[in-house]
Structures are given as structure tokens and as C-alpha cells.
Design a protein around this motif. Structure first.
Motif, PDB file in Angstrom:
ATOM      1  N   GLN A 131       6.598 -71.087 -33.248  1.00  0.00           N
ATOM      2  CA  GLN A 131       7.945 -70.919 -32.634  1.00  0.00           C
ATOM      3  C   GLN A 131       7.946 -70.920 -31.000  1.00  0.00           C
ATOM      4  OE1 GLN A 131       9.926 -67.525 -34.504  1.00  0.00           O
ATOM      5  NE2 GLN A 131       8.863 -67.836 -36.309  1.00  0.00           N
ATOM      6  N   ALA A 132       7.345 -69.994 -30.446  1.00  0.00           N
ATOM      7  CA  ALA A 132       6.975 -69.807 -28.978  1.00  0.00           C
ATOM      8  C   ALA A 132       7.038 -71.186 -28.144  1.00  0.00           C
ATOM      9  CB  ALA A 132       6.137 -68.778 -28.503  1.00  0.00           C
ATOM     10  N   GLU A 133       5.996 -72.212 -28.755  1.00  0.00           N
ATOM     11  CA  GLU A 133       5.898 -73.306 -28.402  1.00  0.00           C
ATOM     12  C   GLU A 133       7.097 -74.224 -28.425  1.00  0.00           C
ATOM     13  OE1 GLU A 133       2.876 -77.210 -28.979  1.00  0.00           O
ATOM     14  OE2 GLU A 133       2.405 -75.256 -29.948  1.00  0.00           O
ATOM     15  N   VAL A 134       7.874 -74.144 -29.711  1.00  0.00           N
ATOM     16  CA  VAL A 134       8.897 -75.234 -29.898  1.00  0.00           C
ATOM     17  C   VAL A 134      10.193 -74.583 -29.042  1.00  0.00           C
ATOM     18  CG1 VAL A 134      10.482 -76.140 -31.535  1.00  0.00           C
ATOM     19  CG2 VAL A 134       8.051 -75.954 -31.950  1.00  0.00           C
ATOM     20  N   PHE A 135      10.314 -73.355 -29.094  1.00  0.00           N
ATOM     21  CA  PHE A 135      11.418 -72.661 -28.640  1.00  0.00           C
ATOM     22  C   PHE A 135      11.539 -72.811 -27.407  1.00  0.00           C
ATOM     23  CE2 PHE A 135      12.106 -70.257 -32.751  1.00  0.00           C
ATOM     24  CZ  PHE A 135      12.787 -71.635 -33.415  1.00  0.00           C
ATOM     25  N   ARG A 136      10.195 -72.674 -26.436  1.00  0.00           N
ATOM     26  CA  ARG A 136      10.127 -72.682 -25.107  1.00  0.00           C
ATOM     27  C   ARG A 136      10.440 -74.225 -24.272  1.00  0.00           C
ATOM     28  NH1 ARG A 136       4.963 -68.776 -25.003  1.00  0.00           N
ATOM     29  NH2 ARG A 136       5.996 -67.015 -24.962  1.00  0.00           N
ATOM     30  N   MET A 137      10.678 -75.205 -25.399  1.00  0.00           N
ATOM     31  CA  MET A 137      11.185 -76.635 -24.914  1.00  0.00           C
ATOM     32  C   MET A 137      12.688 -76.381 -24.583  1.00  0.00           C
ATOM     33  SD  MET A 137       9.354 -78.847 -27.853  1.00  0.00           S
ATOM     34  CE  MET A 137       9.989 -80.371 -27.234  1.00  0.00           C
ATOM     35  N   ILE A 138      13.092 -75.181 -24.953  1.00  0.00           N
ATOM     36  CA  ILE A 138      14.519 -75.322 -24.509  1.00  0.00           C
ATOM     37  C   ILE A 138      14.745 -75.074 -23.032  1.00  0.00           C
ATOM     38  CG2 ILE A 138      16.858 -73.847 -25.003  1.00  0.00           C
ATOM     39  CD1 ILE A 138      15.408 -73.244 -27.776  1.00  0.00           C
TER      40      ILE A 138
END
Length: 463
Positions: free
Chosen positions: A304-311
Motif C-alpha cells: 500500500q505505502a509503495e503504490v500510494f506514494r506514487m500519487i
């Protein structure tokens, strides 16, 4: 009518519906015993974090507060007219949320708990009711919500002979405000709409261009998901779909859902329209936490952190809580419940809240409010019919006791104007001026809301 002191009503479950039911019963002068299993050593649910009453486990929003043109806002108004403890405490603990009523979740739960603990007719007992209630409890409200304990759920199923329906409910992540990059993100409510607190800049907006959006969708689809084996094929409720499930329905789905860019303008580059925008909404009174709107997820925590830090704007995000899933259960209410929300197979049991097949915090609390009043009337030896179907509350009762299409599969429902008896759209306003055809639908909603409030108050005053 009996002149002796009424027997206590037992309410099982101290969530939104159970808390509201207990408050209404006590307000009618009837003693109530509220049974809540959270707080018992070793007993917990998959979604709750505290033992406070009326804990909010998903969003902190009660959605739109606009009673004139929004059905959930209308339900707010009806509940306020009936001395709702949920609405009173919600109003007292609101945080900025544009046109919505959102609350500081901890302050809200503490306020509800304090009010019920202080009421002389309310007794709170911390215990799990495993199985059906004792035989000598003759007036019971089951308000155990979507997280009904397995023992009680199994007992109900054995009594009814019906299969329950179930679905997964997904929880959105919460971000620490000081980890949001405000050199990229900005504050603005969609269309600059003010909420009940008067704030027109209640949301944090994180813009994406096309390339960023496409890369995000790829990562979302490829990320590892939590698996649920034999429960994996149960249906989701569309109002709380995991974000990756929405993405699986089509790459553009999120741009027309929680990531839609309409009604928002980047003040740093007002001439360029974002391809997609992620919104975050304030989650506590201090303004230190923001939840990711519509970002319920079944991504594994490590991803989750990895994917949402793409925002953009969240590249350094620190998460106070990651997203997750819990299993919801609801009854086949049109078959199992009468219009008093009693179990036909065992009429001493009433059901309230999400387990009846309403969806949403406010709808669940509204059914708690209603069952509380119905149970109190029974305890006092008098008849009380549900509110008329012209009201939002009455329309929900109609839905869960048979308002769905015959032969169709019963599914949970949020309140909406489609559940209320229709009115013809007006062609002229109160002053006789012609209404533009494109504005007639909005005018009709206003008329339906006015009709509902009048009908609700008449029902209240007659009861």
C-alpha cells in the motif's frame, strides 16, 4: 395501558444503530440495557480499534448535509427532528468536509459514550451475547451490525432457516497531514462548495497527469491483494468498492469515480486540467489526519505505502492507518422481517442497522433510531407504525421489508430519492415563474424533501 414500570429493552451491540436505539428508548422513559462485547478481555472484531460506543470503522463522513437536494442530508434533518444522539454528537464534533458532515472520529465516539453512560435509564453491560438472547428477554433489538459475532449469526440462521448474504467492506488509508507535500497538493472543495461548518476548502487535492495516472493504474492492478479463499466470491457493495476492484472494471473507471478531476482547479497551473485527482478529507478535529477519499483497498499492507506514494503530493506520505477489509453480513430482510423490523420467526427480536440491509453510517443509525422508538412503544403498551414512505426513514423501511424488485436478489441500499414515492417535477416555482427544464429535477428534489420533513414531523407529533 399498563401503569407499572415497563420492563427493560435489551439492545445487543453498541455501534451507531445500537447506541441510537438505546438513546431513543431511554428518551421515551423506558429502561434499556445495552450489551457490547468490545471491552471484554479477548473479544474483538476485525475492524474496531477501541471499546468506545459508536466507533467509526470506515470513513469519518456522514456524507452530504444538504437536506434540500440530497437524500442523505434529508435523513440528517429527519434524525435531528427526532433528537438523534448520533446527529447531536456528530454536529458537536464536525471537521471541515466541504458539503459533507464529517466528524472527529475519536471525539464523536467519546461524546456518544458519555451521553449514554450519563443517562439514568441506560445500563451498559460489557459482555458477548453468544447465541440467541435468554428466553426471559421479551423485547430485544439486535444491532450487531456487519460484524455480528459468529455464534449469534449462526443462531439467527438456524432460527430463520435462511442463508444470509455477505460482502466485504473495505477501509481507506489515513495519512498524517504533515507528510503531505503542499508544494504539489492544494486545498479546495469540489466546485468550492461550503459544508455545514462553512469551509469551502475542506479537501486536499493531489493532481495526476495522464502518464502518472496510467503508471498508478498499472501498479494498482499488479500489487499483491489479500486473499479470502471461500469468501472471495461474495459481492461487494458498490458504495464501498476497493479501489483496485474499480480499476479492474476498466482503466478509466477511477477517473469517473473517486479520482474525477471535475470542479477542481490547480491554483499553480489553472489553465491545465489535471487528468485525475486524488482527494483527501480531514479525519480529526485537530486537522492532523486525512483519509484518502474512496481509496478503500484490499492491497496487502506491504504494497500500500509503495503504490500510494506514487500519487503526486503523497510521495513522502506517512500512514496513520493502512487500508483493509472486513466481512459484512446482512439478512434477507424482505423475507425475514416484518414492518416493525421484527424477526417473523421470533417476534421478540427486532433488528437494526446495517445487518437489516441498509448501507451507510447514517442509514444504520436511522434504523437504530426507529427500532428504539418501536421497541419503546411496545414496552409502554402502545402501537406505533413506522414513518410514512414519503419520509427518508420510512422509505428505508419500505426497501428492507419488500421494496426491492420481486424475484431480484435483495441488496443493501443507501438512502436515495428513488426510494421515496415520486413527485412530478414542477414547471413553475413558488412565485409562478417558469423553471428551466434542466433545473426541474433539482426543484423536484426540494419538493420531495419538504414533503418528507412535513410528513416526519406529523408522524413524530402524532406518536
Amino acid at each position: 395501558m399498563s401503569t407499572s414500570s415497563p420492563s427493560p429493552v435489551h439492545v445487543i451491540g453498541g455501534g451507531l444503530a445500537g447506541s441510537e436505539a438505546a438513546w431513543q428508548i431511554a428518551g421515551a422513559g423506558v429502561p434499556v440495557i445495552l450489551h457490547e462485547m468490545r471491552g471484554v478481555p479477548g473479544v474483538k472484531t476485525d475492524a474496531h480499534h477501541t471499546d468506545g460506543l459508536a466507533e467509526l470503522v470506515c470513513s469519518n463522513s456522514f456524507r452530504s448535509d444538504d437536506w434540500e437536494y440530497n437524500a442523505v442530508g434529508l435523513l440528517h434533518a429527519e434524525m435531528r427532528a427526532l433528537d438523534s444522539v448520533i446527529m447531536t454528537c456528530g454536529d458537536a464534533n464536525q471537521v471541515p468536509a466541504g458539503g459533507a458532515l464529517a466528524v472527529d472520529r475519536e471525539g464523536f465516539s467519546q461524546a456518544v459514550t458519555a451521553k449514554l453512560e450519563a443517562h439514568p435509564l441506560v445500563t451498559i453491560v460489557r459482555e458477548e451475547i453468544a447465541g440467541l438472547p435468554p428466553a426471559d428477554w421479551d423485547n430485544v433489538i439486535v444491532a450487531t451490525g456487519p460484524l455480528t459475532s459468529p455464534a449469534l449469526a449462526d443462531a439467527i440462521l438456524k432460527t430463520t432457516g435462511e442463508e444470509s448474504l455477505s460482502f466485504f467492506d473495505a477501509i481507506a488509508p489515513i495519512v498524517h497531514a504533515d507528510s503531505i507535500d503542499f508544494d504539489i497538493a492544494w486545498r479546495q472543495s469540489r466546485y468550492d462548495k461550503e459544508g455545514p461548518g462553512g469551509d469551502a476548502a475542506a479537501y486536499v487535492n493531489c493532481p495526476m497527469n495522464r502518464d502518472q495516472y496510467e503508471a498508478f493504474i498499472d501498479a494498482l492492478l499488479a500489487g499483491p491483494k489479500a486473499e479470502f479463499k471461500e469468501w472471495e466470491n461474495v459481492p461487494y457493495f458498490d458504495g464501498c468498492l476497493p479501489i483496485e476492484v474499480m480499476a479492474e472494471r476498466g482503466r478509466e473507471t477511477l477517473r469517473h469515480g473517486p479520482m474525477k478531476p471535475v470542479g477542481l482547479t490547480n491554483p499553480r497551473d489553472p489553465q491545465v486540467k489535471a487528468h485525475a485527482i486524488v482527494q483527501l478529507r480531514q479525519d480529526n478535529a485537530l486537522g492532523t489526519l486525512f483519509n484518502m477519499v474512496g481509496f478503500q483497498t484490499k492491497l496487502k499492507h506491504g504494497a500500500q505505502a509503495e503504490v500510494f506514494r506514487m500519487i503526486p503530493g503523497l510521495q513522502n506520505a506517512q500512514f496513520a492507518r493502512l487500508g483493509g477489509l472486513h466481512r459484512n453480513t446482512f439478512l434477507n430482510s424482505p423475507k425475514l422481517l416484518d414492518r416493525q423490523l421484527r424477526l417473523k420467526a421470533m417476534p421478540k427480536l427486532r433488528f437494526a442497522g446495517q445487518v437489516t440491509g441498509v448501507e451507510g453510517y447514517v442509514e444504520s443509525a436511522a434504523m437504530g433510531l426507529l427500532t428504539g422508538r418501536l421497541a419503546a412503544a411496545q414496552a409502554l403498551g402502545r402501537e406505533l407504525a413506522p414513518p410514512p414512505p414519503e419520509t427518508a426513514m420510512g422509505a428505508l423501511v419500505e426497501h428492507i421489508t419488500g421494496g426491492h424488485l420481486e424475484g431480484s436478489k435483495f441488496q443493501p441500499m443507501n438512502i436515495n430519492y428513488g426510494l421515496l414515492p415520486p413527485l412530478e417535477a414542477p414547471k413553475v416555482d413558488a412565485e409562478g415563474k417558469r423553471i428551466n427544464p434542466k433545473d426541474r429535477g433539482r426543484a423536484k428534489k426540494r419538493l420531495m424533501s419538504e414533503r418528507a420533513i412535513a410528513a416526519l414531523k406529523a408522524w413524530r407529533d402524532a406518536g
